[in-house]
Motif scaffolding. Sequence first.
Motif, PDB file in Angstrom:
ATOM      1  N   GLY A 126      -9.968  -2.026   8.249  1.00  0.00           N
ATOM      2  CA  GLY A 126      -8.676  -1.855   8.903  1.00  0.00           C
ATOM      3  C   GLY A 126      -7.489  -2.041   7.996  1.00  0.00           C
ATOM      4  O   GLY A 126      -6.351  -2.105   8.464  1.00  0.00           O
ATOM      5  N   GLY A 127      -7.718  -2.128   6.693  1.00  0.00           N
ATOM      6  CA  GLY A 127      -6.632  -2.330   5.746  1.00  0.00           C
ATOM      7  C   GLY A 127      -6.761  -1.437   4.526  1.00  0.00           C
ATOM      8  O   GLY A 127      -7.416  -0.395   4.564  1.00  0.00           O
ATOM      9  N   VAL A 128      -6.128  -1.880   3.442  1.00  0.00           N
ATOM     10  CA  VAL A 128      -6.035  -1.072   2.229  1.00  0.00           C
ATOM     11  C   VAL A 128      -6.451  -1.890   1.013  1.00  0.00           C
ATOM     12  O   VAL A 128      -6.003  -3.029   0.832  1.00  0.00           O
ATOM     13  CB  VAL A 128      -4.591  -0.548   2.026  1.00  0.00           C
ATOM     14  CG1 VAL A 128      -4.487   0.258   0.733  1.00  0.00           C
ATOM     15  CG2 VAL A 128      -4.156   0.298   3.222  1.00  0.00           C
ATOM     16  N   LYS A 129      -7.296  -1.304   0.190  1.00  0.00           N
ATOM     17  CA  LYS A 129      -7.705  -1.897  -1.082  1.00  0.00           C
ATOM     18  C   LYS A 129      -7.159  -1.026  -2.202  1.00  0.00           C
ATOM     19  O   LYS A 129      -7.080   0.208  -2.073  1.00  0.00           O
ATOM     20  CB  LYS A 129      -9.227  -1.973  -1.166  1.00  0.00           C
ATOM     21  CG  LYS A 129      -9.776  -2.579  -2.442  1.00  0.00           C
ATOM     22  CD  LYS A 129     -11.305  -2.509  -2.498  1.00  0.00           C
ATOM     23  CE  LYS A 129     -11.926  -3.471  -1.528  1.00  0.00           C
ATOM     24  NZ  LYS A 129     -13.400  -3.581  -1.731  1.00  0.00           N
ATOM     25  N   VAL A 130      -6.772  -1.645  -3.347  1.00  0.00           N
ATOM     26  CA  VAL A 130      -6.128  -0.915  -4.437  1.00  0.00           C
ATOM     27  C   VAL A 130      -6.842  -1.181  -5.758  1.00  0.00           C
ATOM     28  O   VAL A 130      -7.117  -2.338  -6.109  1.00  0.00           O
ATOM     29  CB  VAL A 130      -4.641  -1.308  -4.577  1.00  0.00           C
ATOM     30  CG1 VAL A 130      -3.966  -0.433  -5.629  1.00  0.00           C
ATOM     31  CG2 VAL A 130      -3.918  -1.199  -3.250  1.00  0.00           C
TER      32      VAL A 130
END
Length: 259
Positions: A126-130
Amino acid sequence: MQKHLLTFSFILFSLAGYSQWTKFYLSNDLKLLNKQNDTIAAPFTGGMLNPQVGMMDLNNDQIKDLVIFDKNGAKITTYLNRGTAGQSDFIHAPRFEAAFPKLFSWMYLADYNCDGKEDIFTSVLGGVKVYKNTSSNGNLSFELISDYMVDVDNIGLYCFFDDYPAFEDIDKDGDLDFLAFDVFGTNVWLYRNERVELGLPCDTLVFKWVDGCWGAFAEAESSRNLALGQACPWYKFYKNEEGPKTPRFCVKKQIFFYI
């Protein structure tokens, strides 16, 4: 029994000797033809069910190459661009695929730190990884920068794993902003990158949630009907008369959304 053992030993010895002078290498010169005698492009790359396409310089030749992430199976496939600035010519180059980190659900390639190299944004619960592109001297490599991006209020950047977000410079100030559907999958949220406003270095991501109805439109979760309007929460409701593959929208009614 002894006879069989001698035969088996002879076969193993023969294979071992054969492998010492036999070498195998990847070749893209072999041509396969279909029933119409047309050459099949990249016949050994396998099929793709849900591909997402991005561009990145894989071999540091200043030409953008092709990177495809297949959501089904989470597989990366890479192609080198042997063409020119005006004419692309892609060839399968699997040697670059192992350099990519394990990705989940979606992949978005964009340069966030102004070094001219595309970095990787991907999904995480449900989120963002960079991942930052740390390639040098023609060696492709990536470094995990954040395993769960948060905004200035220390709240995770929301993106449902089945959606596909966008990292684009929406306000034209020189840094990447973030767009994604909300928790209901109806409206688009805008997270503005505050790096320029705060005078921070280019190698910085600082997001602030600023708009819960960016673009003044909404999408129905099941039918993909669109609601368009000048400003939220008022919309005109457009019904999809044909379906998701060949959409055709007709005005039905004006409705009110509470946000």
